[in-house]
Design a protein around this motif. Structure first.
Motif, PDB file in Angstrom:
ATOM      1  N   GLU A   9       0.830  -1.204   0.000  1.00 55.80           N
ATOM      2  CA  GLU A   9       0.000   0.000   0.000  1.00 55.80           C
ATOM      3  C   GLU A   9       0.865   1.254   0.000  1.00 55.80           C
ATOM      4  O   GLU A   9       0.556   2.246  -0.669  1.00 55.80           O
ATOM      5  N   SER A  10       1.963   1.203   0.777  1.00 57.01           N
ATOM      6  CA  SER A  10       2.880   2.338   0.829  1.00 57.01           C
ATOM      7  C   SER A  10       3.516   2.577  -0.537  1.00 57.01           C
ATOM      8  O   SER A  10       3.621   3.718  -1.004  1.00 57.01           O
ATOM      9  N   LEU A  11       3.937   1.479  -1.191  1.00 54.08           N
ATOM     10  CA  LEU A  11       4.517   1.600  -2.534  1.00 54.08           C
ATOM     11  C   LEU A  11       3.494   2.165  -3.510  1.00 54.08           C
ATOM     12  O   LEU A  11       3.826   2.997  -4.362  1.00 54.08           O
ATOM     13  N   TRP A  12       2.248   1.712  -3.384  1.00 52.75           N
ATOM     14  CA  TRP A  12       1.195   2.167  -4.283  1.00 52.75           C
ATOM     15  C   TRP A  12       0.978   3.674  -4.145  1.00 52.75           C
ATOM     16  O   TRP A  12       0.860   4.387  -5.150  1.00 52.75           O
ATOM     17  N   GLN A  13       0.930   4.156  -2.913  1.00 60.40           N
ATOM     18  CA  GLN A  13       0.739   5.576  -2.685  1.00 60.40           C
ATOM     19  C   GLN A  13       1.904   6.391  -3.252  1.00 60.40           C
ATOM     20  O   GLN A  13       1.705   7.438  -3.877  1.00 60.40           O
ATOM     21  N   THR A  14       3.113   5.898  -3.037  1.00 61.89           N
ATOM     22  CA  THR A  14       4.300   6.599  -3.534  1.00 61.89           C
ATOM     23  C   THR A  14       4.346   6.584  -5.053  1.00 61.89           C
ATOM     24  O   THR A  14       4.694   7.578  -5.697  1.00 61.89           O
ATOM     25  N   PHE A  15       3.972   5.443  -5.633  1.00 65.63           N
ATOM     26  CA  PHE A  15       3.917   5.318  -7.096  1.00 65.63           C
ATOM     27  C   PHE A  15       2.925   6.308  -7.685  1.00 65.63           C
ATOM     28  O   PHE A  15       3.190   6.955  -8.705  1.00 65.63           O
ATOM     29  N   LYS A  16       1.762   6.450  -7.055  1.00 70.15           N
ATOM     30  CA  LYS A  16       0.734   7.362  -7.555  1.00 70.15           C
ATOM     31  C   LYS A  16       1.218   8.812  -7.578  1.00 70.15           C
ATOM     32  O   LYS A  16       0.731   9.625  -8.354  1.00 70.15           O
ATOM     33  N   GLN A  17       2.192   9.102  -6.722  1.00 73.69           N
ATOM     34  CA  GLN A  17       2.752  10.446  -6.672  1.00 73.69           C
ATOM     35  C   GLN A  17       3.853  10.654  -7.716  1.00 73.69           C
ATOM     36  O   GLN A  17       4.459  11.709  -7.777  1.00 73.69           O
ATOM     37  N   GLY A  18       4.095   9.613  -8.521  1.00 76.99           N
ATOM     38  CA  GLY A  18       5.065   9.733  -9.613  1.00 76.99           C
ATOM     39  C   GLY A  18       6.447   9.209  -9.307  1.00 76.99           C
ATOM     40  O   GLY A  18       7.385   9.489 -10.051  1.00 76.99           O
ATOM     41  N   ASP A  19       6.589   8.417  -8.232  1.00 75.32           N
ATOM     42  CA  ASP A  19       7.893   7.874  -7.859  1.00 75.32           C
ATOM     43  C   ASP A  19       8.214   6.647  -8.717  1.00 75.32           C
ATOM     44  O   ASP A  19       7.572   5.602  -8.600  1.00 75.32           O
ATOM     45  N   LYS A  20       9.225   6.788  -9.582  1.00 74.91           N
ATOM     46  CA  LYS A  20       9.578   5.705 -10.500  1.00 74.91           C
ATOM     47  C   LYS A  20      10.186   4.514  -9.770  1.00 74.91           C
ATOM     48  O   LYS A  20      10.038   3.370 -10.200  1.00 74.91           O
ATOM     49  N   ALA A  21      10.884   4.765  -8.676  1.00 73.45           N
ATOM     50  CA  ALA A  21      11.488   3.676  -7.910  1.00 73.45           C
ATOM     51  C   ALA A  21      10.405   2.785  -7.309  1.00 73.45           C
ATOM     52  O   ALA A  21      10.492   1.552  -7.332  1.00 73.45           O
ATOM     53  N   ALA A  22       9.355   3.400  -6.773  1.00 71.11           N
ATOM     54  CA  ALA A  22       8.237   2.640  -6.203  1.00 71.11           C
ATOM     55  C   ALA A  22       7.520   1.855  -7.297  1.00 71.11           C
ATOM     56  O   ALA A  22       7.119   0.708  -7.090  1.00 71.11           O
ATOM     57  N   PHE A  23       7.372   2.483  -8.467  1.00 74.48           N
ATOM     58  CA  PHE A  23       6.745   1.816  -9.611  1.00 74.48           C
ATOM     59  C   PHE A  23       7.554   0.579  -9.998  1.00 74.48           C
ATOM     60  O   PHE A  23       6.996  -0.497 -10.239  1.00 74.48           O
ATOM     61  N   GLY A  24       8.882   0.726 -10.019  1.00 72.71           N
ATOM     62  CA  GLY A  24       9.750  -0.390 -10.353  1.00 72.71           C
ATOM     63  C   GLY A  24       9.664  -1.512  -9.333  1.00 72.71           C
ATOM     64  O   GLY A  24       9.677  -2.700  -9.684  1.00 72.71           O
ATOM     65  N   GLN A  25       9.552  -1.151  -8.070  1.00 71.64           N
ATOM     66  CA  GLN A  25       9.433  -2.164  -7.019  1.00 71.64           C
ATOM     67  C   GLN A  25       8.114  -2.929  -7.133  1.00 71.64           C
ATOM     68  O   GLN A  25       8.078  -4.146  -6.929  1.00 71.64           O
ATOM     69  N   LEU A  26       7.053  -2.230  -7.455  1.00 69.20           N
ATOM     70  CA  LEU A  26       5.757  -2.896  -7.652  1.00 69.20           C
ATOM     71  C   LEU A  26       5.840  -3.888  -8.806  1.00 69.20           C
ATOM     72  O   LEU A  26       5.307  -5.003  -8.730  1.00 69.20           O
ATOM     73  N   TYR A  27       6.504  -3.478  -9.865  1.00 72.15           N
ATOM     74  CA  TYR A  27       6.651  -4.348 -11.031  1.00 72.15           C
ATOM     75  C   TYR A  27       7.453  -5.599 -10.679  1.00 72.15           C
ATOM     76  O   TYR A  27       7.054  -6.724 -10.989  1.00 72.15           O
ATOM     77  N   GLU A  28       8.589  -5.408 -10.010  1.00 70.63           N
ATOM     78  CA  GLU A  28       9.439  -6.538  -9.643  1.00 70.63           C
ATOM     79  C   GLU A  28       8.733  -7.464  -8.650  1.00 70.63           C
ATOM     80  O   GLU A  28       8.872  -8.687  -8.712  1.00 70.63           O
ATOM     81  N   LEU A  29       7.959  -6.892  -7.748  1.00 75.80           N
ATOM     82  CA  LEU A  29       7.282  -7.665  -6.720  1.00 75.80           C
ATOM     83  C   LEU A  29       6.172  -8.548  -7.297  1.00 75.80           C
ATOM     84  O   LEU A  29       5.958  -9.689  -6.844  1.00 75.80           O
ATOM     85  N   HIS A  30       5.480  -8.041  -8.299  1.00 79.70           N
ATOM     86  CA  HIS A  30       4.296  -8.746  -8.789  1.00 79.70           C
ATOM     87  C   HIS A  30       4.453  -9.393 -10.162  1.00 79.70           C
ATOM     88  O   HIS A  30       3.557 -10.135 -10.593  1.00 79.70           O
ATOM     89  N   TYR A  31       5.568  -9.155 -10.826  1.00 78.41           N
ATOM     90  CA  TYR A  31       5.706  -9.680 -12.190  1.00 78.41           C
ATOM     91  C   TYR A  31       5.577 -11.196 -12.243  1.00 78.41           C
ATOM     92  O   TYR A  31       4.803 -11.741 -13.030  1.00 78.41           O
ATOM     93  N   ARG A  32       6.345 -11.919 -11.412  1.00 78.17           N
ATOM     94  CA  ARG A  32       6.342 -13.380 -11.491  1.00 78.17           C
ATOM     95  C   ARG A  32       4.977 -13.979 -11.153  1.00 78.17           C
ATOM     96  O   ARG A  32       4.490 -14.841 -11.898  1.00 78.17           O
ATOM     97  N   PRO A  33       4.313 -13.579 -10.052  1.00 82.95           N
ATOM     98  CA  PRO A  33       2.970 -14.118  -9.796  1.00 82.95           C
ATOM     99  C   PRO A  33       1.983 -13.800 -10.922  1.00 82.95           C
ATOM    100  O   PRO A  33       1.166 -14.647 -11.290  1.00 82.95           O
ATOM    101  N   LEU A  34       2.071 -12.587 -11.476  1.00 87.92           N
ATOM    102  CA  LEU A  34       1.192 -12.217 -12.574  1.00 87.92           C
ATOM    103  C   LEU A  34       1.471 -13.066 -13.810  1.00 87.92           C
ATOM    104  O   LEU A  34       0.548 -13.525 -14.495  1.00 87.92           O
TER     105      LEU A  34
END
Length: 199
Positions: A9-34
């Motif tokens: 949730e924290s990453l999501w909020q930070t990503f929504k504010q335009g943080d590319k690092a948080a966006f990258g972490q979300l991608y890395e975290l969920h890519y394999r399960p997806l």
């Protein structure tokens, strides 16, 4: 609140504010399960990868207008399923799972002691899963491989909770009847499904 969910949730909020690092972490975290889930729906590696990339590109483009998300993984799974369904409809319905595909995070691996036996039993289970009807396979995947609750599965698939329970029961009954040498594992799945309903 679960610590990992709070972190998401924290990453999501930070990503929504335009943080590319948080966006990258979300991608890395969920890519394999997806990818594992998407490949079960559409066994075409290139198309699944494209669908995931398109999903995240769309997320980035629309980040400022995105709603608050309590369960990020649930949100992403539902979005990917919708995108793959749309993609598949251009060709035909969801294709059958590749019978030779064995996900690296298969939970069955942890119930047996010897590595060679684990691989053989897991492969046999995956082949049995590949023979399930499309909807039963998806419910089993979401429940036991991705740990979604009944109400979450219903929302992801767009069906009722009763339909989820009935479909899961049919799938597990079929697997139990056709996998005698995996009896202990199948009994555990039945137990887990009952616990999930109570939880």
């Amino acid at each position: 609140m679960d610590q990992s969910k709070s972190h998401e949730e924290s990453l999501w909020q930070t990503f929504k504010q335009g943080d590319k690092a948080a966006f990258g972490q979300l991608y890395e975290l969920h890519y394999r399960p997806l990818y594992n889930y998407g490949y079960k729906l559409l066994p075409d590696a290139a198309q699944v990868e494209d669908a995931i990339q398109d999903l995240f590109i769309q997320l980035w483009r629309t980040r400022q207008g995105l709603s608050e998300v309590v369960h990020v993984k649930f949100y992403l799974f539902r979005a990917l399923r919708r995108d793959i369904a749309r993609l598949s409809s251009r060709n035909r319905h969801f294709q059958d799972i590749n019978p030779e595909y064995v996900p690296a995070d298969d939970p069955g691996l942890y119930f047996f002691e010897q590595e060679e036996q684990e691989k053989l039993l897991t492969l046999k289970l995956m082949r049995m899963l590949s023979q399930l009807p499309e909807r039963q396979l998806e419910v089993v995947t979401l429940r036991f491989f991705e740990n979604f609750k009944t109400e979450e599965i219903a929302a992801i698939m767009g069906i009722s909770e009763k339909s989820v329970r009935n479909t899961l029961y049919k799938a597990l009954t079929h697997l139990r009847e056709h996998t005698r040498d995996l009896a202990p594992f199948m009994e555990l799945l039945f137990l887990l499904s009952m616990i999930g309903e109570l939880g």
